[in-house]
Design an enzyme around this catalytic site. Structure first.
Site, PDB file in Angstrom:
ATOM      1  N   SER A  53      22.350  32.169  46.399  1.00 54.01           N
ATOM      2  CA  SER A  53      21.247  32.708  45.705  1.00 54.01           C
ATOM      3  C   SER A  53      21.441  33.913  44.764  1.00 54.01           C
ATOM      4  O   SER A  53      22.070  33.626  43.856  1.00 54.01           O
ATOM      5  CB  SER A  53      20.049  32.771  46.686  1.00 54.01           C
ATOM      6  OG  SER A  53      18.682  32.914  46.113  1.00 54.01           O
TER       7      SER A  53
ATOM      8  N   ASP B 278      17.291  21.470  44.613  1.00 53.51           N
ATOM      9  CA  ASP B 278      17.255  22.970  44.441  1.00 53.51           C
ATOM     10  C   ASP B 278      17.022  23.569  43.040  1.00 53.51           C
ATOM     11  O   ASP B 278      18.056  23.494  42.235  1.00 53.51           O
ATOM     12  CB  ASP B 278      18.622  23.566  45.177  1.00 53.51           C
ATOM     13  CG  ASP B 278      18.598  25.083  45.137  1.00 53.51           C
ATOM     14  OD1 ASP B 278      17.563  25.642  44.807  1.00 53.51           O
ATOM     15  OD2 ASP B 278      19.451  25.497  45.733  1.00 53.51           O
TER      16      ASP B 278
ATOM     17  N   HIS C 297      17.249  24.570  49.166  1.00 53.55           N
ATOM     18  CA  HIS C 297      17.850  25.973  48.777  1.00 53.55           C
ATOM     19  C   HIS C 297      18.376  26.621  50.141  1.00 53.55           C
ATOM     20  O   HIS C 297      19.180  27.160  50.166  1.00 53.55           O
ATOM     21  CB  HIS C 297      16.783  27.042  48.117  1.00 53.55           C
ATOM     22  CG  HIS C 297      17.505  28.213  47.537  1.00 53.55           C
ATOM     23  ND1 HIS C 297      18.607  28.015  46.585  1.00 53.55           N
ATOM     24  CD2 HIS C 297      17.367  29.608  47.961  1.00 53.55           C
ATOM     25  CE1 HIS C 297      19.224  29.372  46.267  1.00 53.55           C
ATOM     26  NE2 HIS C 297      18.388  30.386  47.140  1.00 53.55           N
TER      27      HIS C 297
END
EC number: 3.1.1.74
Length: 255
Positions: A130, A185, A198
């Site tokens: 991320s 995502d 995610h």
């Protein structure tokens, strides 16, 4: 942009309330400060965690890959080093132009440089999840060619800079990068909209660890070489263990 940041903040609270199931292998026991505090190892793993994750390695993909690498006796020993504390993994930094703070990027660069100077014979692998992927996208391009040559591979989970940087890390060989972007995502499409997809990347850590091990196996023990062919990939979406109610909440984010 304001709505997206609010969505991220709400998501952080929900992810704490309804965490994915993590086994002991994934949580691990490393402090994530092996490079700074420990002895040199044949392999050094540098990782930047996702937003709001605790510690230096986080509590999902980072510890899972670290422990997989440590379990591979053929590597001869692995030092796992997370990026922090200057990298705070705060939510707001996702909205900055580079997808994270300059302090985080500079700290990651310093860790790569420390690995090369303190442990000149170590081979380096790296990763991010991320916001942590943005840390790697920002740090690696500005490293010296000598340090880049010591990096065997980089794994990126839920790459927030995937679209912006064209599925690569600038000024770095594509065949040394493995990008995991689950179907659905949306951060991989250049947005700050976070969906349930995610949170699926723990399922990809075993494959990612094996890929890093293969990259290390193809690199000489004391020196490294770089190349330029492409092997960046996208991962299929995997099933999350969160409730159907949470999934329904996510589906309304883009409305």
């Amino acid at each position: 942009m304001h709505f997206k940041l609010l969505s991220l903040a709400a998501l952080a609270g929900l992810s704490v309330a309804s965490p994915l199931n993590l086994d002991e292998r994934q949580l691990g026991s490393s402090s994530g400060n092996d490079l700074r505090d420990g002895d040199c190892k044949p392999v050094t793993f540098i990782f930047a965690r996702a937003s709001t994750e605790p510690g230096l390695l986080g509590m999902s993909t980072g510890p899972a890959v670290c422990n997989d690498l440590k379990a591979d006796a053929s590597l001869g020993g692995v030092a796992c080093q997370g990026v922090g504390p200057k990298y705070t993994a705060g939510l707001a930094e996702n909205a900055l132009p580079q997808g994270t703070s300059s302090a985080a990027i500079n700290e990651a660069k310093e860790l790569f440089e420390l690995a090369a100077s303190k442990c000149p014979d170590t081979r380096i692998v790296a990763g991010g999840y991320s916001q942590g992927t943005a840390v790697m996208h920002g740090a690696i391009p500005d490293l010296s060619d000598e340090i880049k040559d010591k990096i065997a591979g980089v794994v990126l989970f839920g790459d927030t800079r995937n679209k912006q940087d064209g599925g690569q890390i600038k000024n770095f060989p594509k065949d040394k990068i493995k990008i995991y972007c689950a179907t659905g995502d949306l951060v991989c499409d250049g947005t700050l909209v976070v969906t349930a997809a995610h949170f699926t990347y723990v399922a990809n850590t075993g494959e990612a660890s094996k890929w890093l091990e293969q990259q290390l196996a193809s690199m000489p023990a004391s020196t490294s070489t770089s190349s330029s062919s492409s092997s960046s990939s996208s991962a299929p979406a995997s099933q999350t263990s969160q409730s159907s109610g949470l999934s329904s909440w996510f589906s309304g984010l883009g409305n």
